[in-house]
Design an enzyme around this catalytic site. Sequence first.
Site, PDB file in Angstrom:
ATOM      1  N   THR A 121       0.807  -1.227   0.000  1.00  0.00           N
ATOM      2  CA  THR A 121       0.000   0.000   0.000  1.00  0.00           C
ATOM      3  C   THR A 121       0.838   1.274   0.000  1.00  0.00           C
ATOM      4  O   THR A 121       0.282   2.375   0.034  1.00  0.00           O
ATOM      5  CB  THR A 121      -0.914   0.007   1.234  1.00  0.00           C
ATOM      6  OG1 THR A 121      -0.113  -0.205   2.416  1.00  0.00           O
ATOM      7  CG2 THR A 121      -1.964  -1.096   1.148  1.00  0.00           C
ATOM      8  N   GLU A 122       2.156   1.152  -0.069  1.00  0.00           N
ATOM      9  CA  GLU A 122       3.015   2.332   0.068  1.00  0.00           C
ATOM     10  C   GLU A 122       2.694   3.418  -0.951  1.00  0.00           C
ATOM     11  O   GLU A 122       2.621   4.607  -0.595  1.00  0.00           O
ATOM     12  CB  GLU A 122       4.490   1.920  -0.077  1.00  0.00           C
ATOM     13  CG  GLU A 122       5.047   1.144   1.104  1.00  0.00           C
ATOM     14  CD  GLU A 122       4.852  -0.360   0.987  1.00  0.00           C
ATOM     15  OE1 GLU A 122       5.467  -1.102   1.764  1.00  0.00           O
ATOM     16  OE2 GLU A 122       4.058  -0.791   0.097  1.00  0.00           O
TER      17      GLU A 122
END
Length: 244
Positions: A121-122
């Site tokens: 999800t960065e």
Amino acid sequence: MTLIARTRARAVETLSLDSPHNRNALSAALVGELAGALTDAGKDTGVRAIVLTHTGNTFSAGADLKDPPPPEALVALLRQIIELPKPVVARVTGHVRAGGLGLLAACDIAAAATDATFAFTEVRIGVAPAVISLPLLPRTNPRALARHYLTGERFDAAEAQATGLLTTCADDVDAALDPILEGLRRSAPDALAETKRLLTARVLEAFDRDAADLTALSARLFSSPQAREGMTAFLERRDPAWVV
């Protein structure tokens, strides 16, 4: 408050991430306590192997945005798992996000329940999976990883296994782990250590070559305006400004 629960059965030490209030996010405190527990297990001649697992429905949600560990501390933890002279086996029965996937990649063997979910999800909060790339890039399918890195999509355990994040997945993860742990119990300790050294040599080359650059990249991105907007949006449960 203890963040790592410890149990032992027949020479297998189980370390459970036990911070369910924040979905086992990688806070500075949790990273430090896990490093200490791994050190203890590594020195203990009564421990043949280590299982890394979790309480609650999330293995790890990634970095704790309210109390993140320094990038150097996460690098050190990942390297510690890889260099530990005993096999480390990940056991996942819930969700894994962002930095938690770095822990999986650092482990020698990783097993998950079929209903576990995964996501890098960065990029959705304005950063990149920099430090966790150290164990991930040498151990995974480049094409599959590119999609997951670039889109932040959620994917299932079967896809995680195909990507190389998991060794196996099963409806009953403990049943799947039984023969693996039994095999480790039947293996000579020195032979296990040397065999692990053979398997991790290429991963450690990535640490030696890239750790400093990726640590600097992580620090730069986390202090950027886009990261501030992404993290604020995440905490406020809204889309960041760049979403179109």
